[in-house]
Design an enzyme around this catalytic site. Structure first.
Site, PDB file in Angstrom:
ATOM      1  CE  LYS A   1      36.696 -14.561  40.152  1.00  0.00           C
ATOM      2  NZ  LYS A   1      35.908 -13.323  40.091  1.00  0.00           N
TER       3      LYS A   1
ATOM      4  CD  GLU B   1      51.794 -10.893  46.871  1.00  0.00           C
ATOM      5  OE1 GLU B   1      51.798 -10.074  47.800  1.00  0.00           O
ATOM      6  OE2 GLU B   1      52.808 -11.501  46.512  1.00  0.00           O
TER       7      GLU B   1
ATOM      8  CB  CYS C   1      46.712  -4.411  49.799  1.00  0.00           C
ATOM      9  SG  CYS C   1      47.843  -4.241  48.412  1.00  0.00           S
TER      10      CYS C   1
ATOM     11  CD  GLU D   1      42.625  -5.516  54.196  1.00  0.00           C
ATOM     12  OE1 GLU D   1      42.006  -6.567  53.975  1.00  0.00           O
ATOM     13  OE2 GLU D   1      43.575  -5.116  53.501  1.00  0.00           O
TER      14      GLU D   1
HETATM   15  P1  NDP Z   1      38.372 -11.229  47.745  1.00  0.00           P
HETATM   16  O1  NDP Z   1      39.251 -12.151  48.496  1.00  0.00           O
HETATM   17  O2  NDP Z   1      36.936 -11.183  48.078  1.00  0.00           O
HETATM   18  O3  NDP Z   1      38.422 -11.536  46.187  1.00  0.00           O
HETATM   19  C1  NDP Z   1      39.613 -11.547  45.420  1.00  0.00           C
HETATM   20  C2  NDP Z   1      39.372 -12.351  44.155  1.00  0.00           C
HETATM   21  O4  NDP Z   1      39.117 -13.704  44.511  1.00  0.00           O
HETATM   22  C3  NDP Z   1      38.155 -11.891  43.360  1.00  0.00           C
HETATM   23  O5  NDP Z   1      38.381 -12.103  41.986  1.00  0.00           O
HETATM   24  C4  NDP Z   1      37.079 -12.832  43.877  1.00  0.00           C
HETATM   25  O6  NDP Z   1      36.005 -12.941  42.994  1.00  0.00           O
HETATM   26  C5  NDP Z   1      37.878 -14.117  43.983  1.00  0.00           C
HETATM   27  N1  NDP Z   1      37.317 -15.122  44.891  1.00  0.00           N
HETATM   28  C6  NDP Z   1      36.437 -14.965  45.912  1.00  0.00           C
HETATM   29  N2  NDP Z   1      36.162 -16.162  46.482  1.00  0.00           N
HETATM   30  C7  NDP Z   1      36.886 -17.094  45.820  1.00  0.00           C
HETATM   31  C8  NDP Z   1      37.031 -18.518  45.934  1.00  0.00           C
HETATM   32  N3  NDP Z   1      36.359 -19.222  46.836  1.00  0.00           N
HETATM   33  N4  NDP Z   1      37.867 -19.147  45.081  1.00  0.00           N
HETATM   34  C9  NDP Z   1      38.557 -18.454  44.151  1.00  0.00           C
HETATM   35  N5  NDP Z   1      38.452 -17.117  43.975  1.00  0.00           N
HETATM   36  C10 NDP Z   1      37.626 -16.446  44.800  1.00  0.00           C
HETATM   37  O7  NDP Z   1      39.049  -9.810  47.868  1.00  0.00           O
HETATM   38  P2  NDP Z   1      38.489  -8.432  47.334  1.00  0.00           P
HETATM   39  O8  NDP Z   1      38.210  -8.524  45.868  1.00  0.00           O
HETATM   40  O9  NDP Z   1      37.416  -7.982  48.258  1.00  0.00           O
HETATM   41  O10 NDP Z   1      39.787  -7.502  47.472  1.00  0.00           O
HETATM   42  C11 NDP Z   1      40.139  -6.851  48.634  1.00  0.00           C
HETATM   43  C12 NDP Z   1      41.215  -7.601  49.380  1.00  0.00           C
HETATM   44  O11 NDP Z   1      42.349  -7.791  48.559  1.00  0.00           O
HETATM   45  C13 NDP Z   1      41.706  -6.846  50.592  1.00  0.00           C
HETATM   46  O12 NDP Z   1      41.822  -7.716  51.673  1.00  0.00           O
HETATM   47  C14 NDP Z   1      43.080  -6.365  50.168  1.00  0.00           C
HETATM   48  O13 NDP Z   1      43.974  -6.141  51.213  1.00  0.00           O
HETATM   49  C15 NDP Z   1      43.534  -7.473  49.291  1.00  0.00           C
HETATM   50  N6  NDP Z   1      44.602  -7.010  48.413  1.00  0.00           N
HETATM   51  C16 NDP Z   1      45.883  -7.455  48.631  1.00  0.00           C
HETATM   52  C17 NDP Z   1      46.927  -6.987  47.860  1.00  0.00           C
HETATM   53  C18 NDP Z   1      48.328  -7.487  48.044  1.00  0.00           C
HETATM   54  O14 NDP Z   1      49.123  -7.299  47.146  1.00  0.00           O
HETATM   55  N7  NDP Z   1      48.674  -8.110  49.158  1.00  0.00           N
HETATM   56  C19 NDP Z   1      46.705  -5.975  46.816  1.00  0.00           C
HETATM   57  C20 NDP Z   1      45.319  -5.604  46.676  1.00  0.00           C
HETATM   58  C21 NDP Z   1      44.320  -6.098  47.459  1.00  0.00           C
HETATM   59  P3  NDP Z   1      34.720 -11.983  43.200  1.00  0.00           P
HETATM   60  O15 NDP Z   1      35.180 -10.600  43.301  1.00  0.00           O
HETATM   61  O16 NDP Z   1      33.963 -12.232  41.980  1.00  0.00           O
HETATM   62  O17 NDP Z   1      34.064 -12.468  44.453  1.00  0.00           O
END
Ligand code: NDP
Length: 480
Positions: free
Chosen positions: A173, A248, A282, A383
């Site tokens: 997803k 991550e 990130c 963050e």
């Molecule tokens: P989210 O945690 O909101 O979402 C990440 C993914 O998880 C999306 O596909 C989201 O879907 C999905 N998701 C949300 N809720 C659930 C759930 N309850 N169960 C399963 N999946 C779920 O993060 P963001 O998309 O806002 O991304 C930003 C964050 O990602 C920042 O904190 C950043 O630091 C981190 N990040 C970390 C990296 C690393 O390598 N450590 C690299 C890049 C980013 P939907 O978008 O449809 O809500």
């Protein structure tokens, strides 16, 4: 434009036929729809994946490698179209998508196409016991991959490529905010000859589609990149089901600058590490810590360089800073700028929304530099994930190290110094999964990638990823 789910090699609507709007952040307008999938769609994707598994897991490494290479080559062939699609969907400058996002998505497939042919397992002769042990590394079965919106195709493929290279089938997803290039990847997989059902892409909300993947009783592992709060929520569901988990998560990365560094190189890279992709990486160095003796000079030079960055329409090649990904995210980032003064901070540059010609409803924000004096403030502890950096000074190595480690996150850190002893002391004592010295975001895909503390659990990249997506089994053979 209606995006569809990619299940069993076919493009299909969600079973409920419900849809969600998809926005173009550079214009602040809806430009398409995506399926609002639920657990029935995830089940359908799982069924396709489980059906494909026995054949795919027995496909020779050479065949798998060729198919992964085909995908990599097709991504490169379609570089222009994919980069435009990514820029339109996410708001990032098209030049960044051309140079970073899309080439890296191709490299992810090419890297694991090669790596799987070199993936060896150990054997141990039990001397004196007339036995030999070897380790079988078998694919897990059907695995779940969930990725965020900031580097959409880059991070989506970073998970999918090792998963399928190792012989698994995938239910994936992408973020609901940036679904477009994942949709296009489905088409590429068909063209590349990936058998039906090996990769299945289900679009929808995190809290329904994502959660259904995590809760699915037979999906064996979850590779997740996203926010720390979401990661903790996923862990609470998946851990009691004994799923393998790779998380991550977020970061609040220090960029530590010593007076003995190569100043010009540092300055140029610090502009990038602060504001690349609108600061929505990130790994961005969002806390800049500067040795006191060069603090005033740095402030002046940094503000001057940042003021030259062009905030503009992401489809124009001259744009340095595009739009933030969504209205909601823009408001979140702006809320931190709004509390800066209350927290004792001083805005040295930026802080305001930008109205871009012909894009007046787009989500644009100036790159913003805030001087702070207290590491306990929200601006330095939470963050923000946008074009906002804080800067503060330090006097000694001990103080710099303490400030760098004084956060709950531990993803990456950068140090600028030419002192070898300091380099080694900091490399050993920084509580982060990655330490860059005199560089930033230089990636070698063989290295372990991931965070410490609340930045995650587990490592991706290289052999770590292939180990994650396989189950090691010890086979012990006794002979006479
Ligand atoms: P989210 O945690 O909101 O979402 C990440 C993914 O998880 C999306 O596909 C989201 O879907 C999905 N998701 C949300 N809720 C659930 C759930 N309850 N169960 C399963 N999946 C779920 O993060 P963001 O998309 O806002 O991304 C930003 C964050 O990602 C920042 O904190 C950043 O630091 C981190 N990040 C970390 C990296 C690393 O390598 N450590 C690299 C890049 C980013 P939907 O978008 O449809 O809500």
């Amino acid at each position: 434009m209606k995006i569809k789910n990619y299940i069993n090699g076919e493009f299909v609507n969600s079973i409920s036929n419900n849809w969600l709007d998809n926005y173009n952040p550079s214009l602040g307008e809806v430009y398409g729809e995506i399926p609002n999938s639920d657990s029935k769609d995830v089940e359908k994707a799982y069924q396709a994946a489980v059906k494909a598994f026995s054949k795919w897991s027995n496909t020779t490494l050479e065949e798998r490698s060729i198919i992964l290479s085909n995908i990599a080559n097709l991504i490169l062939e379609k570089l222009d179209d994919l980069a435009s699609a990514e820029s339109k969907d996410n708001g990032k400058p098209v030049s960044l998508a051309m140079q970073v996002d899309i080439p890296r998505a191709a490299s992810n497939f090419q890297f694991f196409a090669n790596a799987i042919t070199q993936f060896a397992s150990e054997s141990h002769e039990s001397v004196g016991l007339d036995a030999v042990n070897f380790t079988l590394r078998q694919p897990l079965g059907v695995v779940g991959c969930i990725s965020p919106w900031n580097l959409p195709l880059y991070l989506f493929t970073w998970k999918i490529a090792p998963a399928i290279a190792a012989g698994n089938c995938v239910v994936a997803k992408p973020s609901e905010v940036t679904p477009m290039t994942a949709f296009l990847l489905g088409k590429i997989c068909n063209e590349a000859g990936l058998p039906n059902g090996v990769l299945n892409i289900v679009h929808g909300l995190g809290t329904t589609t994502g959660q259904a993947i995590v809760e699915h009783p037979y999906i064996k592992a979850i590779s997740f990149t996203g926010g720390t709060k979401t990661g903790a929520h996923i862990a609470r569901i998946a851990a009691p089901m004994f799923k393998k988990l790779s998380l991550e998560l977020g970061g609040k990365n220090p960029n530590i600058i010593f007076s003995d560094c190569d100043y010009n190189k540092m300055l140029e890279t610090t502009v990038r590490s602060s504001f690349a992709n609108q600061g929505q990486i990130c790994l961005c160095g969002s806390r800049i810590l500067v040795e006191e003796s060069i603090f005033e000079k740095f402030k002046k030079d940094f503000v001057q360089k940042v003021s030259q960055l062009k905030v503009g329409n992401p489809s124009e090649k001259s744009t340095d800073i595009g739009a933030l990904v969504s209205q909601q995210h823009l408001e979140k980032v702006k809320s931190y700028i709004d509390i800066a003064e209350q927290e004792g901070g001083k805005i040295l540059y930026g802080g305001n929304r930008v109205e871009v010609m012909n894009c007046k409803n787009g989500y644009y924000l100036q790159p913003t530099i805030i001087e702070v004096s207290n590491n306990n403030c929200k601006l330095n502890q939470e963050e923000i994930f946008g074009p906002v950096v804080t800067i503060m000074s330090f006097k000694t190595d001990e103080e710099a190290l303490w400030l760098a480690n004084d956060v709950k996150y531990g993803l990456s850190s950068t140090i600028w110094t030419n002192n070898l002893n300091r380099t080694m002391q900091f490399s050993k004592q920084l509580q982060t999964g990655i330490v860059w010295v005199n560089t930033w975001m230089l990636r070698d895909l063989r290295t372990p990638f991931g965070g410490a503390k609340e930045s995650g659990v587990g490592r991706e990249g290289g052999l770590e990823a292939l180990c994650f997506f396989t189950e090691p089994k010890n086979v012990c053979i006794k002979y006479n």
